[in-house]
Design a protein around this motif. Structure first.
Motif, PDB file in Angstrom:
ATOM      1  N   GLN A   1       2.244   9.362   4.472  1.00  0.00           N
ATOM      2  CA  GLN A   1       1.436   9.611   3.282  1.00  0.00           C
ATOM      3  C   GLN A   1       1.323   8.347   2.439  1.00  0.00           C
ATOM      4  OE1 GLN A   1      -0.080  12.551   2.819  1.00  0.00           O
ATOM      5  NE2 GLN A   1       0.847  13.268   4.711  1.00  0.00           N
ATOM      6  N   PRO A   2       0.233   8.211   1.679  1.00  0.00           N
ATOM      7  CA  PRO A   2       0.125   7.067   0.766  1.00  0.00           C
ATOM      8  C   PRO A   2       1.267   7.102  -0.253  1.00  0.00           C
ATOM      9  CG  PRO A   2      -1.967   8.223   0.943  1.00  0.00           C
ATOM     10  CD  PRO A   2      -0.936   9.078   1.632  1.00  0.00           C
ATOM     11  N   LEU A   3       1.837   5.969  -0.525  1.00  0.00           N
ATOM     12  CA  LEU A   3       2.907   5.865  -1.504  1.00  0.00           C
ATOM     13  C   LEU A   3       2.302   5.946  -2.899  1.00  0.00           C
ATOM     14  CD1 LEU A   3       5.987   5.285  -1.724  1.00  0.00           C
ATOM     15  CD2 LEU A   3       5.365   2.891  -2.017  1.00  0.00           C
TER      16      LEU A   3
ATOM     17  N   GLU B   1      -1.362   9.193  -9.184  1.00  0.00           N
ATOM     18  CA  GLU B   1      -2.421   8.340  -9.710  1.00  0.00           C
ATOM     19  C   GLU B   1      -3.100   7.552  -8.607  1.00  0.00           C
ATOM     20  OE1 GLU B   1      -0.524   5.976 -12.668  1.00  0.00           O
ATOM     21  OE2 GLU B   1       0.119   7.716 -13.797  1.00  0.00           O
ATOM     22  N   GLY B   2      -2.821   7.853  -7.347  1.00  0.00           N
ATOM     23  CA  GLY B   2      -3.421   7.138  -6.229  1.00  0.00           C
ATOM     24  C   GLY B   2      -2.424   6.180  -5.609  1.00  0.00           C
TER      25      GLY B   2
ATOM     26  N   ALA C   1       3.017   5.087  -8.827  1.00  0.00           N
ATOM     27  CA  ALA C   1       4.132   5.136  -9.778  1.00  0.00           C
ATOM     28  C   ALA C   1       5.430   4.612  -9.177  1.00  0.00           C
ATOM     29  CB  ALA C   1       4.323   6.567 -10.277  1.00  0.00           C
ATOM     30  N   LEU C   2       5.589   4.731  -7.875  1.00  0.00           N
ATOM     31  CA  LEU C   2       6.826   4.263  -7.251  1.00  0.00           C
ATOM     32  C   LEU C   2       6.908   2.750  -7.183  1.00  0.00           C
ATOM     33  CD1 LEU C   2       7.470   6.729  -4.307  1.00  0.00           C
ATOM     34  CD2 LEU C   2       8.303   6.786  -6.637  1.00  0.00           C
ATOM     35  N   SER C   3       5.783   2.091  -7.372  1.00  0.00           N
ATOM     36  CA  SER C   3       5.764   0.631  -7.300  1.00  0.00           C
ATOM     37  C   SER C   3       5.736  -0.023  -8.672  1.00  0.00           C
ATOM     38  CB  SER C   3       4.549   0.179  -6.492  1.00  0.00           C
ATOM     39  OG  SER C   3       4.628   0.705  -5.190  1.00  0.00           O
TER      40      SER C   3
ATOM     41  N   ILE D   1      12.018  13.215  -3.230  1.00  0.00           N
ATOM     42  CA  ILE D   1      10.868  13.919  -3.800  1.00  0.00           C
ATOM     43  C   ILE D   1       9.672  13.836  -2.856  1.00  0.00           C
ATOM     44  CG2 ILE D   1       9.162  13.916  -5.672  1.00  0.00           C
ATOM     45  CD1 ILE D   1      11.476  13.092  -7.558  1.00  0.00           C
ATOM     46  N   LEU D   2       9.449  12.667  -2.260  1.00  0.00           N
ATOM     47  CA  LEU D   2       8.343  12.536  -1.302  1.00  0.00           C
ATOM     48  C   LEU D   2       8.515  13.515  -0.137  1.00  0.00           C
ATOM     49  CD1 LEU D   2       7.916   8.659  -1.130  1.00  0.00           C
ATOM     50  CD2 LEU D   2       6.460  10.303  -2.333  1.00  0.00           C
TER      51      LEU D   2
END
Length: 170
Positions: A41-43, A157-158, A46-48, A66-67
């Motif tokens: 899945q796309p990361l 947020e993408g 917010a995690l970056s 959570i992912l």
């Protein structure tokens, strides 16, 4: 050279985590039609926001759990919720109602067992093992809960601009 002592798990994680600007991930499935997994899945962007080097082992474990929970829940029908099974004990399962971390190295799972009794598991990240299970939703009056999406409500947020498959930055 440093005098800092790390566990083998911490050393291994530090060695593989910085895969360019993003954490490394991969998966192989025997079934070519298997549902996409968390690694595929796309990361979430917010995690970056916080550099990997600034995150503790507990924070990294929390975010990746959570992912996995969100991905698992996305494949459940309306009559099932996510629960966590325990390896090597008679504790049964914990219906996940919350997840937390305490830097630098503790993860906490909050929830209830099959009888509705409150449970809490506090675990060191070096001992982390988790079995996600689909369990029947207990009450028909309300929809099945999706804790993974509540835990990460600001993550959607993408994808991060540097992640493969994301639109390139303007």
């Amino acid at each position: 050279m440093t005098d800092e002592i790390k566990t083998s798990a911490e050393a291994m994680e530090a060695a593989v985590l910085p895969c360019g600007a993003l954490p490394c991930a991969g998966v192989s499935h025997a079934d070519p039609d298997a549902a996409p997994t968390a690694e595929q899945q796309p990361l979430p962007a917010a995690l970056s926001r916080q550099p990997a080097a600034e995150k503790s082992e507990a924070q990294w474990a929390y975010e990746r759990l959570i992912l996995y929970i969100r991905n698992f829940e996305s494949q459940l029908d309306a009559t099932h919720e996510v629960a966590m099974g325990f390896a090597g004990s008679d504790a049964g399962v914990l219906r996940i109602e919350g997840l937390g971390y305490f830097d630098p190295d503790l993860i906490t799972f909050y929830g209830r067992d099959e009888d509705g009794t409150r449970m809490q598991l506090v675990q060191h990240v070096s001992q982390l093992n988790m079995v996600l299970r689909a369990v029947p939703h207990q009450t028909q009056e309300s929809p099945a809960r999706r804790i993974g999406f509540r835990l990460a409500k600001d993550w959607d947020e993408g994808p991060h601009p540097l992640q493969e498959g994301a639109d390139s930055p303007a």
